[in-house]
Design a protein around this motif. Structure first.
Motif, PDB file in Angstrom:
ATOM      1  N   ARG A   1       0.475  -1.115  -0.036  1.00 27.16           N
ATOM      2  CA  ARG A   1      -0.169   0.179  -0.125  1.00 27.16           C
ATOM      3  C   ARG A   1       0.944   1.336  -0.436  1.00 27.16           C
ATOM      4  N   GLN A   2       1.804   1.279   0.444  1.00 26.07           N
ATOM      5  CA  GLN A   2       2.892   2.539   0.921  1.00 26.07           C
ATOM      6  C   GLN A   2       3.509   2.493  -0.451  1.00 26.07           C
ATOM      7  N   ILE A   3       3.871   1.890  -1.342  1.00 29.87           N
ATOM      8  CA  ILE A   3       4.322   1.729  -2.578  1.00 29.87           C
ATOM      9  C   ILE A   3       3.091   2.151  -4.272  1.00 29.87           C
ATOM     10  N   GLU A   4       2.507   1.310  -3.865  1.00 31.44           N
ATOM     11  CA  GLU A   4       0.866   2.172  -4.671  1.00 31.44           C
ATOM     12  C   GLU A   4       0.735   3.726  -3.857  1.00 31.44           C
ATOM     13  N   ASN A   5       0.420   3.984  -2.677  1.00 27.72           N
ATOM     14  CA  ASN A   5       0.566   5.416  -2.312  1.00 27.72           C
ATOM     15  C   ASN A   5       1.084   6.675  -2.984  1.00 27.72           C
ATOM     16  N   LEU A   6       2.765   6.132  -3.139  1.00 29.63           N
ATOM     17  CA  LEU A   6       3.783   6.487  -3.664  1.00 29.63           C
ATOM     18  C   LEU A   6       3.825   6.884  -4.849  1.00 29.63           C
ATOM     19  N   ALA A   7       3.149   5.147  -5.566  1.00 27.46           N
ATOM     20  CA  ALA A   7       2.898   6.166  -6.855  1.00 27.46           C
ATOM     21  C   ALA A   7       1.539   6.323  -7.468  1.00 27.46           C
ATOM     22  N   HIS A   8       1.360   6.865  -6.934  1.00 30.10           N
ATOM     23  CA  HIS A   8      -0.501   7.723  -7.214  1.00 30.10           C
ATOM     24  C   HIS A   8       0.477   9.069  -7.110  1.00 30.10           C
ATOM     25  N   LYS A   9       1.002   9.548  -5.797  1.00 29.55           N
ATOM     26  CA  LYS A   9       1.802  10.620  -5.397  1.00 29.55           C
ATOM     27  C   LYS A   9       2.632  10.997  -6.085  1.00 29.55           C
ATOM     28  N   ASP A  10       3.245  10.260  -7.373  1.00 31.48           N
ATOM     29  CA  ASP A  10       3.668  11.047  -8.049  1.00 31.48           C
ATOM     30  C   ASP A  10       3.596  10.929  -9.726  1.00 31.48           C
ATOM     31  N   ALA A  11       2.222   9.826  -9.638  1.00 29.01           N
ATOM     32  CA  ALA A  11       1.365  10.231 -10.868  1.00 29.01           C
ATOM     33  C   ALA A  11       0.350  12.090 -10.923  1.00 29.01           C
ATOM     34  N   ILE A  12       0.236  11.977  -9.536  1.00 27.70           N
ATOM     35  CA  ILE A  12      -0.549  13.800  -9.659  1.00 27.70           C
ATOM     36  C   ILE A  12       0.143  13.837 -10.033  1.00 27.70           C
ATOM     37  N   ASP A  70      -2.488  14.663  -0.831  1.00 24.45           N
ATOM     38  CA  ASP A  70      -3.481  12.799  -0.212  1.00 24.45           C
ATOM     39  C   ASP A  70      -3.875  12.371  -1.315  1.00 24.45           C
ATOM     40  N   VAL A  71      -4.356  10.722  -1.259  1.00 31.20           N
ATOM     41  CA  VAL A  71      -4.673  10.286  -2.052  1.00 31.20           C
ATOM     42  C   VAL A  71      -5.639   9.271  -1.070  1.00 31.20           C
TER      43      VAL A  71
END
Length: 151
Positions: free
Chosen positions: A5-16, A87-88
């Protein structure tokens, strides 16, 4: 939060962050199809700090607003974004980022330069495996130079 989940959250933040940076690139290169691809079909837009009424607009209306502001052929621009706070929450997110917008138009009446220091506050939604801006608000800290250049 587990590591996946941490990796997924970081990936979303990078995409944003990428969405906001592509926004600046689209403006600087006048790539209007790219610009429009970054938004949902309708956008809650608040540019009241620049005298534009707050309203829900179509992406075409939003694009038209920026096309008008960036219409001078001789104008060169550079939009620089920083200080991302993201914030995701599932398929929705919020992103606040600072803007240093630089505009230069040689020979422009009233002054050749205009700079804006501001913050964008965006709401985003995940659609078709991509993040898109569904609402944006510009808060201006200060401007220098000839604001007529983008009026």
């Amino acid at each position: 939060m587990n590591i996946e989940r941490q990796i997924e959250n970081l990936a979303h933040k990078d995409a944003i962050r990428e969405v906001r940076c592509r926004f600046g690139w689209a403006l600087d290169t006048r790539d209007w199809p790219l610009f429009e691809s970054l938004f949902t079909p309708e956008v809650d837009a608040d540019f009241s700090a620049l005298g534009v009424p707050v309203k829900r607009m179509t992406v075409a209306e939003l694009s038209g607003l920026f096309r008008h502001a960036f219409r001078a052929k001789e104008m060169r621009t550079q939009q620089v974004y920083s200080n991302f706070m993201i914030d995701v929450n599932g398929a929705t997110a919020s992103c606040t980022s600072y803007l240093h917008g630089q505009h230069y138009a040689p020979g422009f009446a009233g002054g050749e330069e205009f700079q804006i220091r501001a913050a964008y506050q965006d709401r985003l939604v995940r659609q078709d495996d991509r993040w898109k801006i569904s609402a944006t608000k510009l808060t201006v800290f200060f401007v220098t130079g000839n604001a007529a250049m983008v009026a």
